[in-house]
Design a protein around this motif. Structure first.
Motif, PDB file in Angstrom:
ATOM      1  N   ASP A  29      26.800 -15.469 -39.114  1.00 53.63           N
ATOM      2  CA  ASP A  29      27.204 -16.832 -39.478  1.00 53.63           C
ATOM      3  C   ASP A  29      27.678 -16.824 -40.933  1.00 53.63           C
ATOM      4  O   ASP A  29      26.926 -17.115 -41.848  1.00 53.63           O
ATOM      5  N   GLY A  70      27.192 -20.873 -44.268  1.00 48.94           N
ATOM      6  CA  GLY A  70      26.574 -19.955 -43.317  1.00 48.94           C
ATOM      7  C   GLY A  70      25.325 -19.291 -43.873  1.00 48.94           C
ATOM      8  O   GLY A  70      25.021 -19.386 -45.061  1.00 48.94           O
ATOM      9  N   PRO A  87      23.524 -22.292 -35.844  1.00 54.89           N
ATOM     10  CA  PRO A  87      24.433 -21.879 -36.906  1.00 54.89           C
ATOM     11  C   PRO A  87      24.670 -23.037 -37.873  1.00 54.89           C
ATOM     12  O   PRO A  87      24.822 -24.187 -37.451  1.00 54.89           O
ATOM     13  N   TRP A  93      31.584 -17.957 -37.003  1.00 52.86           N
ATOM     14  CA  TRP A  93      30.343 -17.292 -36.624  1.00 52.86           C
ATOM     15  C   TRP A  93      30.583 -16.554 -35.311  1.00 52.86           C
ATOM     16  O   TRP A  93      31.395 -16.953 -34.497  1.00 52.86           O
TER      17      TRP A  93
END
Length: 196
Positions: free
Chosen positions: A96, A101, A143, A149
């Protein structure tokens, strides 16, 4: 006909498998430090359609992956049917790296016992044992990013390491990849060129 049971009613939520080519890792999947041998072992449905993810002689994670977009902050479950080859451990990993992320989150599964080794914080795991040494392994995660991702399946060298110098031809078998909304894996839904 096997009439020994157990018998019962299976009730589960409706779901959509977002993975493309869920049984064919030679298409719609990218490989990193790995090659894919198609139709190398017998799958849970009795067909010879399990692919083998084989290492190359490089240091890194030896795997196949498929990129996803959308759904940051929403729970997903990623599952696959995996069988030991020359490697007795396998990993499922979320990468991710989009805006906001969290980097790489992985779980490593022992393909001889079904035990779960290293698990990154933020993942929930589940394992189901099937005949012929096959395990349905899954990770549930959320995520943080809505872009960039991906989900990865690969070999591991121990219960704690999936980053190592590979040996050409060694690997694990995989089949039936599934990414779906929700916090647990539902029954397998096969796909080819579109989500189902």
């Amino acid at each position: 006909v096997d009439e020994s049971g157990p018998f019962g009613y299976l009730a589960e939520k409706a779901s959509t498998n977002l993975v493309l080519q869920s049984e064919d890792f030679t298409t719609s999947w990218a490989a990193s430090y790995a090659t894919v041998v198609a139709n190398a072992a017998v799958a849970p449905d009795g067909t010879t359609t399990m692919d083998k993810i084989e290492e190359t002689a490089n240091t890194g994670s030896h795997m196949v992956y498929q990129t996803r977009t959308g759904g940051g902050g929403v729970p997903y479950t990623f599952s696959a049917y995996i069988k030991a080859g020359e490697r007795g451990f396998a990993m499922l990993l979320l990468n991710d790296y989009g805006t906001g992320g969290v980097g790489q989150l992985k779980a490593i599964f022992d393909l001889s016992t079904g035990a779960v080794g290293t698990v990154s914080a933020g993942l929930t795991t589940a394992v189901e044992e099937l005949p012929n040494g096959i395990y349905k392994c899954s990770i549930a995660f959320t995520p943080l990013s809505s872009t960039n991702w991906n989900t990865q399946i690969g070999a591991a060298i121990s219960s704690s390491s999936a980053n190592y110098l590979g040996e050409t031809g060694k690997g694990v078998y995989a089949w039936g990849a599934q990414v779906e909304l929700g916090t647990y894996p539902t029954s397998y839904i096969a796909t080819t060129t579109t989500a189902v």
